[in-house]
Write a protein that holds these residues in place. Structure first.
Motif, PDB file in Angstrom:
ATOM      1  N   ARG B  62       0.870  -1.166   0.000  1.00 34.70           N
ATOM      2  CA  ARG B  62       0.000   0.000   0.000  1.00 34.70           C
ATOM      3  C   ARG B  62       0.905   1.213   0.000  1.00 34.70           C
ATOM      4  NH1 ARG B  62      -3.166  -1.989   4.101  1.00 34.70           N
ATOM      5  NH2 ARG B  62      -4.628  -3.341   3.034  1.00 34.70           N
ATOM      6  N   PRO B  63       1.128   1.871  -1.135  1.00 34.88           N
ATOM      7  CA  PRO B  63       2.047   3.001  -1.154  1.00 34.88           C
ATOM      8  C   PRO B  63       1.494   4.146  -0.313  1.00 34.88           C
ATOM      9  CG  PRO B  63       0.942   2.773  -3.252  1.00 34.88           C
ATOM     10  CD  PRO B  63       0.551   1.602  -2.434  1.00 34.88           C
ATOM     11  N   PRO B  64       2.363   4.985   0.278  1.00 37.81           N
ATOM     12  CA  PRO B  64       1.887   6.096   1.110  1.00 37.81           C
ATOM     13  C   PRO B  64       0.977   7.013   0.301  1.00 37.81           C
ATOM     14  CG  PRO B  64       4.252   6.247   0.709  1.00 37.81           C
ATOM     15  CD  PRO B  64       3.811   4.926   0.196  1.00 37.81           C
ATOM     16  N   GLN B  92       7.275   8.428   5.145  1.00 33.18           N
ATOM     17  CA  GLN B  92       7.584   8.878   3.793  1.00 33.18           C
ATOM     18  C   GLN B  92       6.767  10.105   3.422  1.00 33.18           C
ATOM     19  OE1 GLN B  92       8.470   6.167   0.745  1.00 33.18           O
ATOM     20  NE2 GLN B  92       8.192   4.396   2.094  1.00 33.18           N
ATOM     21  N   THR B  93       7.400  10.979   2.657  1.00 26.79           N
ATOM     22  CA  THR B  93       6.753  12.217   2.251  1.00 26.79           C
ATOM     23  C   THR B  93       5.891  11.976   1.022  1.00 26.79           C
ATOM     24  OG1 THR B  93       8.707  13.346   3.027  1.00 26.79           O
ATOM     25  CG2 THR B  93       7.216  14.605   1.617  1.00 26.79           C
ATOM     26  N   PRO B 168       6.807   8.319  -3.524  1.00 22.48           N
ATOM     27  CA  PRO B 168       7.749   7.395  -4.154  1.00 22.48           C
ATOM     28  C   PRO B 168       7.229   5.983  -3.958  1.00 22.48           C
ATOM     29  CG  PRO B 168       8.622   8.185  -2.073  1.00 22.48           C
ATOM     30  CD  PRO B 168       7.387   8.977  -2.344  1.00 22.48           C
ATOM     31  N   ASN B 169       7.037   5.239  -5.047  1.00 24.93           N
ATOM     32  CA  ASN B 169       6.585   3.861  -4.924  1.00 24.93           C
ATOM     33  C   ASN B 169       7.776   2.957  -5.131  1.00 24.93           C
ATOM     34  OD1 ASN B 169       5.481   1.389  -5.037  1.00 24.93           O
ATOM     35  ND2 ASN B 169       3.679   2.038  -6.204  1.00 24.93           N
ATOM     36  N   ILE B 170       8.077   2.206  -4.105  1.00 23.35           N
ATOM     37  CA  ILE B 170       9.284   1.398  -4.141  1.00 23.35           C
ATOM     38  C   ILE B 170       9.198   0.323  -5.214  1.00 23.35           C
ATOM     39  CG2 ILE B 170       8.455  -0.241  -2.423  1.00 23.35           C
ATOM     40  CD1 ILE B 170      11.383   0.076  -1.258  1.00 23.35           C
ATOM     41  N   ASN B 175      15.437   1.967  -8.295  1.00 24.71           N
ATOM     42  CA  ASN B 175      16.521   1.603  -7.385  1.00 24.71           C
ATOM     43  C   ASN B 175      16.553   0.098  -7.212  1.00 24.71           C
ATOM     44  OD1 ASN B 175      16.819   4.321  -7.016  1.00 24.71           O
ATOM     45  ND2 ASN B 175      15.490   4.340  -5.195  1.00 24.71           N
ATOM     46  N   PHE B 176      17.717  -0.479  -7.485  1.00 24.32           N
ATOM     47  CA  PHE B 176      17.832  -1.924  -7.316  1.00 24.32           C
ATOM     48  C   PHE B 176      18.875  -2.227  -6.262  1.00 24.32           C
ATOM     49  CE2 PHE B 176      16.466  -1.251 -11.652  1.00 24.32           C
ATOM     50  CZ  PHE B 176      15.321  -2.016 -11.667  1.00 24.32           C
ATOM     51  N   SER B 177      18.723  -3.325  -5.608  1.00 31.23           N
ATOM     52  CA  SER B 177      19.764  -3.722  -4.677  1.00 31.23           C
ATOM     53  C   SER B 177      19.855  -5.236  -4.663  1.00 31.23           C
ATOM     54  CB  SER B 177      19.460  -3.208  -3.273  1.00 31.23           C
ATOM     55  OG  SER B 177      18.562  -4.086  -2.640  1.00 31.23           O
ATOM     56  N   LEU B 178      20.988  -5.722  -4.220  1.00 28.53           N
ATOM     57  CA  LEU B 178      21.167  -7.169  -4.140  1.00 28.53           C
ATOM     58  C   LEU B 178      20.926  -7.662  -2.720  1.00 28.53           C
ATOM     59  CD1 LEU B 178      24.250  -7.652  -6.440  1.00 28.53           C
ATOM     60  CD2 LEU B 178      21.955  -8.511  -6.810  1.00 28.53           C
ATOM     61  N   LYS B 179      20.316  -6.780  -1.916  1.00 28.04           N
ATOM     62  CA  LYS B 179      20.162  -7.106  -0.504  1.00 28.04           C
ATOM     63  C   LYS B 179      19.368  -8.403  -0.294  1.00 28.04           C
ATOM     64  CE  LYS B 179      18.346  -3.903   2.155  1.00 28.04           C
ATOM     65  NZ  LYS B 179      18.025  -2.494   2.475  1.00 28.04           N
ATOM     66  N   ASN B 180      18.314  -8.587  -1.118  1.00 22.31           N
ATOM     67  CA  ASN B 180      17.496  -9.785  -0.954  1.00 22.31           C
ATOM     68  C   ASN B 180      18.304 -11.052  -1.148  1.00 22.31           C
ATOM     69  OD1 ASN B 180      15.164  -8.351  -0.515  1.00 22.31           O
ATOM     70  ND2 ASN B 180      14.840  -8.049  -2.706  1.00 22.31           N
TER      71      ASN B 180
END
Lengths: 401, 416
Positions: B62-64, B92-93, B168-170, B175-180
């Protein structure tokens, strides 16, 4: 080795194995039927097996049965029972009778016609195979029947009776219609009547939509020539291999965002897509087997392709359509993962989702089992009634579970 | 044809108009299927790759957004419409928040609305600009109206205000990351899960195949009741998984299960065994369940193949004096090898994909967590959708390798 293969020794060895099988079977069956304690007695069943096995080579079928019963009676009397019973006299007598008869009948079938002297390899192996066959029937019937027996019987018991003696599945007939209390409560208090309808409508809709999509597709892959035809029929199988859980996650996200979660419309949208590939695969196999000449004759007589499909191909493939419909119905009826993830609103549950909601410590076990019976009986009835179509449908294109 | 051919007649080359028409019709017939499949299979697959590179949690679905509630308060001179506005997110703004609404006919402005709202005819526009996480405010618009207050209230609240604002909808940003993936491969947990998966898959598949072969050998003869037995042996597969899984759980329950009572009565075990709660017993039990539930399928396929084997061969073998075991070893088994290997590979893939069975039996506890259950657990129990998607991608990659191998083998065997 050669000298050991005499009728007596083979009979005795197989007799011990068969005696063990029967002792366990009778003990389990009697336990489940009466709730009392029954256990195989080691010395007893070995002795019974040895003597009955060796003896069965000499006497005929009824002789073997008499021998088995006599052995059981004798061994029980001298305190070395093949099946030790902690129960009333009637049950002890019944145990001896059933056990002895089963031992004798089985042995007569296994060693029937064996000479008492040395055996040829053929005779020896045939006897072993007859033993394995008998063992197989007992084994498979037991593993299939016991869970379903437990399911039905548990649903008919009361909570205390279950906790008191989990083995006792005998029915308290004095309760009369009270036996079906769990069912009544599920249908009235837990809305299961509605879930049944929902599941039924969703499954039927799934079948119709699946057929509407897969018939033209299967026909195209089976009959029409175009580039990419082999690739198409292969990728159908490939799609079939994508695990549902991998798809379920993005579907969950998408449905959450589109507001389709918790709607039956969403479920009806998603179920057919999971079944279209397999239906297409099964149907195209069948369409290929139909003679193309009949369709060509139709084309020559001025029918369009679509009219050919409608007027010639489909009537010819009614059995295949029945198989596919049944199979798709079964998949939709039994589907659990998507219903579990996408439906949270108790008024929109399918049957499987409804049963999942019964699995809590506050709801008694027999309700859960009654739910399981409600879900199983319709699909079983359908299956037994149309077993021939089902078997063909299953072998036609699906190895999926 | 008016002019005679100058050279010897040639067969037509390439695709004529008829062939083209046929191809066009084929694609038209396939189009609905292709559309549906790509919508529900290809698209989600792409989505799962996309999500696996993003740190998404369940809450991010559910985006802000700005949330507004409208109410009519006070009476007479004090009558006013109040908008209470808040940001649904705590951190989040949301930027460019603009509220617009229209006064119903029965109401009119009574003086100037509070800033930042401005009136324009019957329309109200309030520009809040950017609102921070956890922001809430309340603005009042003084109004007057004639008539019944309840009716006025219903009229005021009946016209829903519209509110816009971007957050901002994630899920959709770049933006990508390898965190997962780092999280998934972190520590020994992943390898343990993979080990459990392979054990379950291999022994479940092989067991179902062997048991199925045995059942097929039993039924490969005609006798009275053959049809009934065949139907009976299919029960485990046809019944809904949820029904049979819960039956097994009930049957093997440590406190009120019949299996334990039976074992204790028979003197096989001393105390109650927690079949689905102990390592490594739980893993063995779920594997046995898999064998039990899917042996009917192997048995159907093997039986179908057996019944299509030519009986002449067996007669020839009988003439040569082959014994029953020899006939099985040297005649039946080679004939069945094709279907057995295809079945093994297919079932291997599908057992690898299996989720329901283990989820219902143990929920992945007691050392039975397989990859598919891990997806569910990461995504829903731990509310980390990104990590769940990363596991799903790992499953998909394993599967691709298996499928390539499968098609390699299947193109050699005459197939299913």
């Amino acid at each position: 080795m050669q000298s050991l293969r005499t009728g007596y020794l083979t009979g005795a060895a197989l007799g011990v194995l068969w005696s063990f099988t029967m002792a366990v079977t009778v003990a389990v069956a009697m336990s489940f039927a009466t709730g009392d304690g029954f256990r195989p007695g080691i010395i007893g069943f070995i002795l019974a097996g040895l003597i009955c096995g060796a003896g069965s080579v000499l006497v005929g079928r009824w002789g073997a049965v008499a021998l088995g019963v006599a052995l059981y009676a004798l061994l029980t009397f001298v305190g070395l029972p093949p099946v030790r019973a902690e129960a009333e006299l009637l049950h002890v007598v019944l145990t001896a009778l059933f056990g002895g008869a089963a031992l004798g009948l089985g042995m007569a079938a296994i060693t029937g016609g064996l000479p008492s002297s040395a055996l040829t390899r053929h005779e020896f192996e045939a006897a072993v195979i007859r033993f394995l066959t008998g063992f197989g029937y007992v084994f498979f019937t037991a593993i299939v029947v016991i869970p379903f027996y437990v399911m039905v019987m548990t649903s008919l018991k009361s909570q205390q009776a279950l906790l008191q003696n989990p083995l006792d599945f005998s029915l308290d007939l004095s309760r009369g219609w009270g036996l079906f209390d769990s069912y009544r409560e599920l249908l009235t208090k837990y809305n299961f009547g509605r879930y049944l309808m929902t599941s039924f409508f969703i499954s039927v809709l799934t079948v119709l939509i699946t057929l509407a999509f897969s018939i033209p597709g299967a026909y195209a892959v089976a009959r029409l020539r175009f580039r990419g035809r082999t690739m198409m029929s292969r990728s159908v199988l490939l799609i079939y291999m994508v695990p549902m859980i991998v798809l379920a996650l993005p579907i969950y996200i998408g449905f959450s965002m589109a507001g389709l979660r918790n709607t039956l419309f969403g479920i009806v949208m998603i179920y057919p897509v999971t079944t279209i590939p397999v239906a297409l695969y099964m149907l195209q196999g069948y369409f290929r087997g139909l003679p193309a000449e009949v369709e060509e004759a139709g084309l020559m007589d001025g029918l369009s392709r679509l009219a050919v499909i409608w007027k010639i191909t489909l009537p010819l493939s009614l059995p295949a359509l029945a198989s596919v419909s049944l199979y798709v119905f079964m998949i939709a009826w039994n589907e659990f993962l998507l219903a579990f993830m996408l439906l949270d609103d108790p008024s929109k549950f399918t049957l499987t989702r409804g049963i999942a909601s019964l699995n809590s410590s506050e709801i008694p076990r027999q309700h859960l089992m009654a739910g399981a019976v409600i879900a199983t009986v319709p699909i079983m009835a359908l299956f037994l009634g149309l077993e021939r179509f089902m078997t063909r449908g299953l072998t036609a294109g699906s190895v999926k579970g | 044809m008016s002019s005679a051919p100058t050279s010897a007649p040639q067969p037509p080359r390439g695709r004529g108009p008829l062939a083209r028409r046929e191809a066009r019709l084929a694609w038209q017939l396939l189009a609905p299927t292709l559309a549906a499949v790509s919508l529900v299979v290809i698209l989600p697959l792409l989505a799962i790759f996309w999500i696996s590179f993003k740190p998404v949690t369940l809450a991010d679905l559910r985006p802000p957004a700005p949330v507004v509630r409208e109410s009519l308060r006070g009476s007479g001179d004090k009558m006013r419409i109040e908008y209470s506005l808040r940001n649904s997110s705590q951190d989040q703004t949301v930027s460019g928040v603009v509220l617009t609404d229209t006064l119903p006919d029965s109401l009119s402005f009574n003086g100037q609305p509070e800033a930042p709202c401005v009136a324009d005819g019957p329309a109200i526009t309030c520009d809040f600009g950017d609102i921070e996480g956890g922001f809430r405010t309340r603005v009042a618009i003084p109004v007057t109206g004639q008539g019944d207050e309840d009716a006025l209230e219903a009229a005021a609240e009946g016209s829903e205000p519209t509110i816009t604002g971007t957050a901002p909808n994630i899920l959709t940003n770049l933006n990508f990351s390898l965190k997962n993936f780092a999280r998934v491969f972190d520590g020994s947990e992943f390898w343990r899960v993979l080990g459990v998966t392979l054990f379950y898959t291999f022994f479940g598949t092989a067991g179902a195949l062997v048991v199925g072969l045995f059942a097929a050998l039993l039924l490969d003869r005609s006798f009275k009741g053959q049809g009934i037995l065949r139907g009976l042996y299919l029960f485990p597969y046809v019944a809904p998984v949820i029904a049979v899984a819960f039956t097994w759980v009930t049957l093997f329950d440590p406190f009120s299960g019949s299996a334990n009572a039976l074992l204790i009565r028979m003197g096989v075990s001393e105390g109650a065994i927690n079949f689905f709660g102990e390592r490594p017993l739980a893993l063995i039990m779920v594997t046995l369940f898999e064998v039990w539930r899917y042996f009917p399928l192997s048995f159907l396929f093997i039986l179908a193949r057996m019944q299509s084997i030519d009986t002449d061969m067996y007669e020839a073998a009988d003439m040569d004096g082959a014994s029953p075991f020899q006939k099985f070893r040297y005649l039946s088994l080679p004939q069945l090898l094709g279907i057995l290997s295809v079945l093994f590979l297919l079932r291997f893939i599908w057992t690898f994909n299996k989720f329901d069975d283990i989820f219902l039996l143990t929920g992945g506890n007691a050392g039975t967590r397989v990859l598919t259950v891990s997806v569910y657990e990461q995504a829903f129990d731990l509310a980390n959708i990104g990590a769940g998607a990363a596991v799903a991608v790992v499953i998909f990659l394993c599967l691709t390798i298996f499928s390539i191998f499968f098609f390699h083998v299947m193109s050699r065997e005459e197939g299913l």
